[in-house]
Design an enzyme around this catalytic site. Structure first.
Site, PDB file in Angstrom:
ATOM      1  N   TYR A 148       0.834  -1.199   0.000  1.00 33.92           N
ATOM      2  CA  TYR A 148       0.000   0.000   0.000  1.00 33.92           C
ATOM      3  C   TYR A 148       0.871   1.253   0.000  1.00 33.92           C
ATOM      4  CZ  TYR A 148      -3.460   3.412   1.644  1.00 33.92           C
ATOM      5  OH  TYR A 148      -4.273   4.514   1.779  1.00 33.92           O
ATOM      6  N   LYS A 152       1.022   4.301  -2.926  1.00 34.56           N
ATOM      7  CA  LYS A 152       0.703   5.696  -2.650  1.00 34.56           C
ATOM      8  C   LYS A 152       1.907   6.607  -2.869  1.00 34.56           C
ATOM      9  CE  LYS A 152      -3.665   5.299  -1.711  1.00 34.56           C
ATOM     10  NZ  LYS A 152      -4.687   5.927  -2.573  1.00 34.56           N
TER      11      LYS A 152
END
Length: 250
Positions: A148, A152
């Site tokens: 994740y 990002k």
């Protein structure tokens, strides 16, 4: 402020942050195309100025065709909000390639495809705003969420590159980096963290609350207000920035 005559696109616009931003844009006068994987969810929130269209940001053909159809119906996209994403943690040593690929396809590839297709019509206008919804994980490492975090960080790199590519032109590219926001994602992650860590759910929720520097969950309205500024009339000199919304210094 008025966005009358503007066409906005918000991916993941049926719930949470995406819906909050979409409603704000509609209240300011924009025609807003909202997308998500479930048409039923979009139908529940659609209205005269919110137009729900099912679209999977992982599917290039769907993104190309859906955005082209939206432009044909409502004009060039001048506000693009790539918000669709997966927020799931997993330890690096337990991350298989299927998990990695799906996260990247959604969070990073999906943002790229959304922006790319929106730019095709935005470039024909004299004004445009791209406001990507990243995360505090785009600014620092998030323990237990390497995949994740990487996705990002990649989104912020994309925004920075585009801001340089279009420097001096009437388009800006910025990213919002919220901490833990009070949405249904918190509910899902509470159960997931509780199961993975073998701790009670109230303790799992407390971990997320205390990860925000002001020790409370960020509200959707707080994220929406930041987006409103970035599409507002005084935002033209804010470009290539990553705005933390997490209650303190990251």
């Amino acid at each position: 402020m008025t966005l009358a005559g503007k066409h906005a696109l918000v991916t993941g616009g049926g719930t949470g942050i995406g819906l909050g931003i979409a409603r704000m844009l509609a209240e300011q006068g924009a025609q807003v195309t909202i997308t998500g994987r479930r048409q039923s969810v979009l139908d529940d929130v659609a209205g005269d100025t919110l137009h729900g269209v099912a679209m999977d940001v992982r599917n290039e053909d769907e993104v190309v065709d859906t955005i082209a159809a939206a432009v044909a119906s409502r004009g060039p996209i001048q506000i693009c909000v790539p918000n669709a994403g997966i927020a799931t943690g997993k330890a690096a040593h337990k991350t298989d390639m299927a998990f990695w690929r799906d996260m990247m396809a959604t969070n990073l590839d999906g943002a790229f495809l959304t922006i790319r297709e929106s730019l095709k019509s935005m470039r024909e206008t004299d004004w445009g705003r791209v406001v990507a919804v990243s995360s505090m994980a785009g600014l620092r490492g998030l323990p237990g969420a390497a995949c994740y975090t990487a996705s990002k960080h990649g989104m912020i790199g994309l925004i920075r590159a585009l801001s340089e590519e279009y420097l001096g032109k009437p388009y800006t590219f910025n990213a919002l980096c919220p901490g833990y926001v009070d949405t249904e994602i918190i509910t899902r992650n509470t159960a997931s963290i509780s199961e993975r860590a073998g701790i009670p759910q109230d303790q799992a929720r407390k971990m997320m609350v205390e990860a925000n520097r002001h020790k409370r969950l960020v509200t959707v309205d707080e994220v929406t207000a930041a987006a409103a500024f970035l599409v507002g009339p005084a935002s033209g000199s804010i470009n290539g920035q990553s705005l933390p919304i997490a209650g303190g210094q990251m």
